[in-house]
Design an enzyme around this catalytic site. Sequence first.
Site, mmCIF file in Angstrom:
data_model
loop_
_atom_site.group_PDB
_atom_site.id
_atom_site.type_symbol
_atom_site.label_atom_id
_atom_site.label_comp_id
_atom_site.label_asym_id
_atom_site.label_seq_id
_atom_site.Cartn_x
_atom_site.Cartn_y
_atom_site.Cartn_z
ATOM 1 N N ASP A 62 0.826 -1.208 0.000
ATOM 2 C CA ASP A 62 0.000 0.000 0.000
ATOM 3 C C ASP A 62 0.862 1.260 0.000
ATOM 4 O O ASP A 62 0.464 2.288 -0.540
ATOM 5 C CB ASP A 62 -0.901 0.035 1.234
ATOM 6 N N TYR A 342 -10.226 -8.757 -3.146
ATOM 7 C CA TYR A 342 -11.094 -7.616 -3.424
ATOM 8 C C TYR A 342 -11.843 -7.823 -4.743
ATOM 9 O O TYR A 342 -11.333 -8.456 -5.666
ATOM 10 C CB TYR A 342 -10.285 -6.324 -3.509
ATOM 11 N N GLU A 361 -9.448 -9.434 -7.802
ATOM 12 C CA GLU A 361 -8.007 -9.648 -7.724
ATOM 13 C C GLU A 361 -7.685 -11.116 -7.960
ATOM 14 O O GLU A 361 -8.343 -12.001 -7.406
ATOM 15 C CB GLU A 361 -7.488 -9.208 -6.352
#
Length: 382
Positions: A62, A342, A361
Amino acid sequence: MTVEKSVVFKAEGEHFTDQKGNTIVGSGSGGTTKYFRIPAMCTTSKGTIVVFADARHNTASDQSFIDTAAARSTDGGKTWNKKIAIYNDRVNSKLSRVMDPTCIVANIQGRETILVMVGKWNNNDKTWGAYRDKAPDTDWDLVLYKSTDDGVTFSKVETNIHDIVTKNGTISAMLGGVGSGLQLNDGKLVFPVQMVRTKNITTVLNTSFIYSTDGITWSLPSGYCEGFGSENNIIEFNASLVNNIRNSGLRRSFETKDFGKTWTEFPPMDKKVDNRNHGVQGSTITIPSGNKLVAAHSSAQNKNNDYTRSDISLYAHNLYSGEVKLIDDFYPKVGNASGAGYSCLSYRKNVDKETLYVVYEANGSIEFQDLSRHLPVIKSYN
């Protein structure tokens, strides 16, 4: 002609260019973008499918160098035209990032418009919950882009979003709920949002929504859905807004009948789907069935009870009886623990076609599937 399944963005298989036309050199094979995460999707009135995702050029983390990629398909997901839709600030070659897209397709003042909202940072090197000293955090921003040409081009929208967060005084940072927002029956635009509250607030993460009539001036309700946080989706049901929220274990769901001032548990969806340890983002939308609505939901069953978040699945929620039905385990695989699980659903009824699509994903890639074959079963679940 819609293809049943395709790869939208391939891990270590995509080259992109920057604003000057130069190739962005990622750490993937041959300088490709290393990893893709956080899919969002909308379907336009022309049947065009537009998918957004984090293009994480060097690592799955991230906290890394990330742009927002967009892919556009006019042939039902068979082929995709890809590019960077939103660039980061290029201030820090390791940490500048725009990430976690949430999108809406809506009719705004007579023109069909795609809106996509992303969080922006340049220097913070820890998870956003670590920065709770200021309101808002000085490295954070939440930016909005739009397309009025069916997803061909995108431009920045100058909004008051940063101002309303600053005025609130208790929010360090705010992100879209991830995936999709919606346009209400009365025309209002609604983005689900998740927020990190400042240190004087007991609950770190809360959820809510922001709303607008023109896509430029936004408002934040006075209340919060407290005690549960992270990614969320909002649906409209029986004059209420219903919030479906990621949680470690059973997903939580709350409704507001006063447009975000107060929230109460929503039994028909609350604690109905188990994402097990750590939880995972999910996608929740409504599908009309006669004069009723059915909620379609996608998220990972997470059978290994860890960050591999296996078995991303489609569910149908009966919003009246509270029953839930597993419709399809459409990604019956173990995910990559670097980032997995996700998804985003998109339903559209146009004049000649009714579609249900999903993107998700898949080991660093983003894949697409046409789930329209399940619509009769989903609609029967009302």
